[in-house]
Design a protein around this motif. Structure first.
Motif, PDB file in Angstrom:
ATOM      1  N   ASP A  41      11.591  -0.525 -27.622  1.00  0.00           N
ATOM      2  CA  ASP A  41      12.200  -1.755 -27.108  1.00  0.00           C
ATOM      3  C   ASP A  41      12.666  -1.551 -25.671  1.00  0.00           C
ATOM      4  N   LYS A  42      13.144  -0.353 -25.372  1.00  0.00           N
ATOM      5  CA  LYS A  42      13.655  -0.067 -24.028  1.00  0.00           C
ATOM      6  C   LYS A  42      12.500   0.265 -23.089  1.00  0.00           C
ATOM      7  N   ILE A  43      12.518  -0.392 -21.942  1.00  0.00           N
ATOM      8  CA  ILE A  43      11.506  -0.185 -20.912  1.00  0.00           C
ATOM      9  C   ILE A  43      12.233   0.199 -19.625  1.00  0.00           C
ATOM     10  N   VAL A  44      11.816   1.295 -19.014  1.00  0.00           N
ATOM     11  CA  VAL A  44      12.391   1.717 -17.745  1.00  0.00           C
ATOM     12  C   VAL A  44      11.548   1.116 -16.623  1.00  0.00           C
ATOM     13  N   LEU A  45      12.200   0.388 -15.727  1.00  0.00           N
ATOM     14  CA  LEU A  45      11.525  -0.169 -14.559  1.00  0.00           C
ATOM     15  C   LEU A  45      11.764   0.763 -13.383  1.00  0.00           C
ATOM     16  N   GLU A  46      10.704   1.055 -12.629  1.00  0.00           N
ATOM     17  CA  GLU A  46      10.782   2.004 -11.515  1.00  0.00           C
ATOM     18  C   GLU A  46      10.326   1.326 -10.223  1.00  0.00           C
ATOM     19  N   PHE A  47      11.095   1.547  -9.170  1.00  0.00           N
ATOM     20  CA  PHE A  47      10.794   0.944  -7.875  1.00  0.00           C
ATOM     21  C   PHE A  47      10.824   2.016  -6.794  1.00  0.00           C
ATOM     22  N   GLU A  48       9.710   2.202  -6.117  1.00  0.00           N
ATOM     23  CA  GLU A  48       9.629   3.072  -4.943  1.00  0.00           C
ATOM     24  C   GLU A  48       9.165   2.164  -3.813  1.00  0.00           C
ATOM     25  N   ILE A  49      10.097   1.714  -2.996  1.00  0.00           N
ATOM     26  CA  ILE A  49       9.857   0.640  -2.042  1.00  0.00           C
ATOM     27  C   ILE A  49       9.759   1.158  -0.613  1.00  0.00           C
ATOM     28  N   SER A  50       8.703   0.748   0.060  1.00  0.00           N
ATOM     29  CA  SER A  50       8.571   0.913   1.504  1.00  0.00           C
ATOM     30  C   SER A  50       8.444  -0.487   2.078  1.00  0.00           C
ATOM     31  N   ALA A  51       9.318  -0.830   3.008  1.00  0.00           N
ATOM     32  CA  ALA A  51       9.304  -2.163   3.597  1.00  0.00           C
ATOM     33  C   ALA A  51       9.249  -2.065   5.112  1.00  0.00           C
ATOM     34  N   ILE A  52       8.584  -3.030   5.714  1.00  0.00           N
ATOM     35  CA  ILE A  52       8.377  -3.048   7.167  1.00  0.00           C
ATOM     36  C   ILE A  52       9.176  -4.186   7.778  1.00  0.00           C
ATOM     37  N   ARG A  53       9.901  -3.858   8.843  1.00  0.00           N
ATOM     38  CA  ARG A  53      10.687  -4.890   9.538  1.00  0.00           C
ATOM     39  C   ARG A  53       9.760  -5.947  10.122  1.00  0.00           C
ATOM     40  N   GLN A  54      10.112  -7.201   9.871  1.00  0.00           N
ATOM     41  CA  GLN A  54       9.356  -8.345  10.379  1.00  0.00           C
ATOM     42  C   GLN A  54      10.057  -8.973  11.575  1.00  0.00           C
ATOM     43  N   ALA A  55      11.370  -8.995  11.521  1.00  0.00           N
ATOM     44  CA  ALA A  55      12.153  -9.616  12.613  1.00  0.00           C
ATOM     45  C   ALA A  55      13.539  -9.009  12.644  1.00  0.00           C
TER      46      ALA A  55
ATOM     47  N   SER B  39       0.812  -1.216   0.000  1.00  0.00           N
ATOM     48  CA  SER B  39       0.000   0.000   0.000  1.00  0.00           C
ATOM     49  C   SER B  39       0.849   1.271   0.000  1.00  0.00           C
ATOM     50  N   HIS B  40       2.156   1.134   0.223  1.00  0.00           N
ATOM     51  CA  HIS B  40       3.045   2.296   0.204  1.00  0.00           C
ATOM     52  C   HIS B  40       4.228   2.093  -0.745  1.00  0.00           C
ATOM     53  N   THR B  41       4.074   1.181  -1.681  1.00  0.00           N
ATOM     54  CA  THR B  41       5.128   0.855  -2.643  1.00  0.00           C
ATOM     55  C   THR B  41       4.575   0.983  -4.044  1.00  0.00           C
ATOM     56  N   ARG B  42       5.410   1.452  -4.964  1.00  0.00           N
ATOM     57  CA  ARG B  42       5.031   1.512  -6.381  1.00  0.00           C
ATOM     58  C   ARG B  42       6.060   0.744  -7.189  1.00  0.00           C
TER      59      ARG B  42
ATOM     60  N   THR C 161       5.772  10.130 -27.160  1.00  0.00           N
ATOM     61  CA  THR C 161       5.377  10.320 -25.768  1.00  0.00           C
ATOM     62  C   THR C 161       5.726   9.079 -24.962  1.00  0.00           C
ATOM     63  N   LYS C 162       5.432   9.128 -23.684  1.00  0.00           N
ATOM     64  CA  LYS C 162       5.694   7.988 -22.811  1.00  0.00           C
ATOM     65  C   LYS C 162       4.393   7.500 -22.205  1.00  0.00           C
ATOM     66  N   VAL C 163       4.300   6.202 -22.050  1.00  0.00           N
ATOM     67  CA  VAL C 163       3.193   5.587 -21.327  1.00  0.00           C
ATOM     68  C   VAL C 163       3.764   5.045 -20.026  1.00  0.00           C
ATOM     69  N   ARG C 164       3.107   5.390 -18.936  1.00  0.00           N
ATOM     70  CA  ARG C 164       3.517   4.900 -17.617  1.00  0.00           C
ATOM     71  C   ARG C 164       2.488   3.910 -17.123  1.00  0.00           C
ATOM     72  N   GLY C 165       2.974   2.907 -16.433  1.00  0.00           N
ATOM     73  CA  GLY C 165       2.083   1.916 -15.856  1.00  0.00           C
ATOM     74  C   GLY C 165       2.701   1.338 -14.608  1.00  0.00           C
ATOM     75  N   GLY C 166       1.984   0.436 -14.018  1.00  0.00           N
ATOM     76  CA  GLY C 166       2.494  -0.204 -12.819  1.00  0.00           C
ATOM     77  C   GLY C 166       1.759  -1.499 -12.570  1.00  0.00           C
ATOM     78  N   PHE C 167       2.107  -2.117 -11.466  1.00  0.00           N
ATOM     79  CA  PHE C 167       1.475  -3.350 -11.030  1.00  0.00           C
ATOM     80  C   PHE C 167       0.886  -3.100  -9.651  1.00  0.00           C
ATOM     81  N   ASN C 168      -0.346  -3.559  -9.451  1.00  0.00           N
ATOM     82  CA  ASN C 168      -1.042  -3.306  -8.194  1.00  0.00           C
ATOM     83  C   ASN C 168      -0.920  -4.455  -7.197  1.00  0.00           C
ATOM     84  N   GLU C 169      -0.491  -5.627  -7.644  1.00  0.00           N
ATOM     85  CA  GLU C 169      -0.368  -6.777  -6.748  1.00  0.00           C
ATOM     86  C   GLU C 169       1.035  -7.361  -6.852  1.00  0.00           C
TER      87      GLU C 169
END
Length: 184
Positions: free
Chosen positions: A170-184, A19-22, A33-41
């Motif tokens: 052909d070139k695709i830019v992958l983007e990661f905005e990560i929020s992670a929670i400590r489990q242990a 819920s806090h990661t893209r 132009t550019k098309v932006r997308g993402g994955f929700n799951e």
């Protein structure tokens, strides 16, 4: 900030907070132009050894069905055999093979599998910080991008344009905005 010092306090196991990661991508469309997308799951874990980052590992699984470019017809086409072949390959996976410190974060190298094809990629991540949220969760944040060639993964569909060029880069830019929670 010295990265080695910052990572010592991060030792532990983390789960990606969807819920806090893209997790997204950018492709050039019609060469203008550019098309932006993402994955929700998606789901991911990281085991960080702050004293020896080489002992750290990261895993990520992305559900292809959750692709979202804000256009239902385009999303359906991207799920089809022309692109990601959802029925045969329901997920995209990444498993790290090396984690190394950089001046402002980490480089994570690993095996990216898309449409049954596995290639090694390196994603340079910037460490965005560490905080305890109002619910007592210890969070860490990283952002990174890398560029892949979709043809390397057997994604070759395209359409020629009357003005020259092609519909999808052909070139695709992958983007990661990560929020992670400590489990242990």
């Amino acid at each position: 900030m010295t990265t080695a010092t910052a990572f010592t306090s991060l030792t532990g196991t983390y789960a990606v907070d969807p819920s806090h990661t893209r997790i997204g991508f950018v492709a050039r469309h019609a060469m203008v132009t550019k098309v932006r997308g993402g994955f929700n799951e998606f789901a991911g874990t990281a085991h960080i050894d702050g004293d020896d980052l080489g002992k750290s590992d990261v895993e990520l699984t992305i559900e292809v069905a959750s692709i979202d470019t804000r256009n239902a017809d385009r999303d359906g086409h991207l799920r089809s055999n022309d692109f990601l072949a959802l029925d045969q390959y329901p997920s995209i996976t990444f498993r790290s093979t090396a984690v190394t410190a950089t001046d402002d974060g980490v480089d994570i190298t690993g095996d990216l599998t898309i449409k049954g094809v596995t290639r090694s990629v390196t994603v340079p991540f910037t460490f965005e910080g560490q905080a305890t949220d109002p619910f007592g969760n210890e969070r860490i944040g990283f952002e990174g991008t890398t560029t892949i060639n979709r043809k390397d993964y057997g994604i070759t569909w395209n359409a020629a344009l009357e003005t020259g060029g092609v519909l999808v880069s052909d070139k695709i830019v992958l983007e990661f905005e990560i929020s992670a929670i400590r489990q242990a």
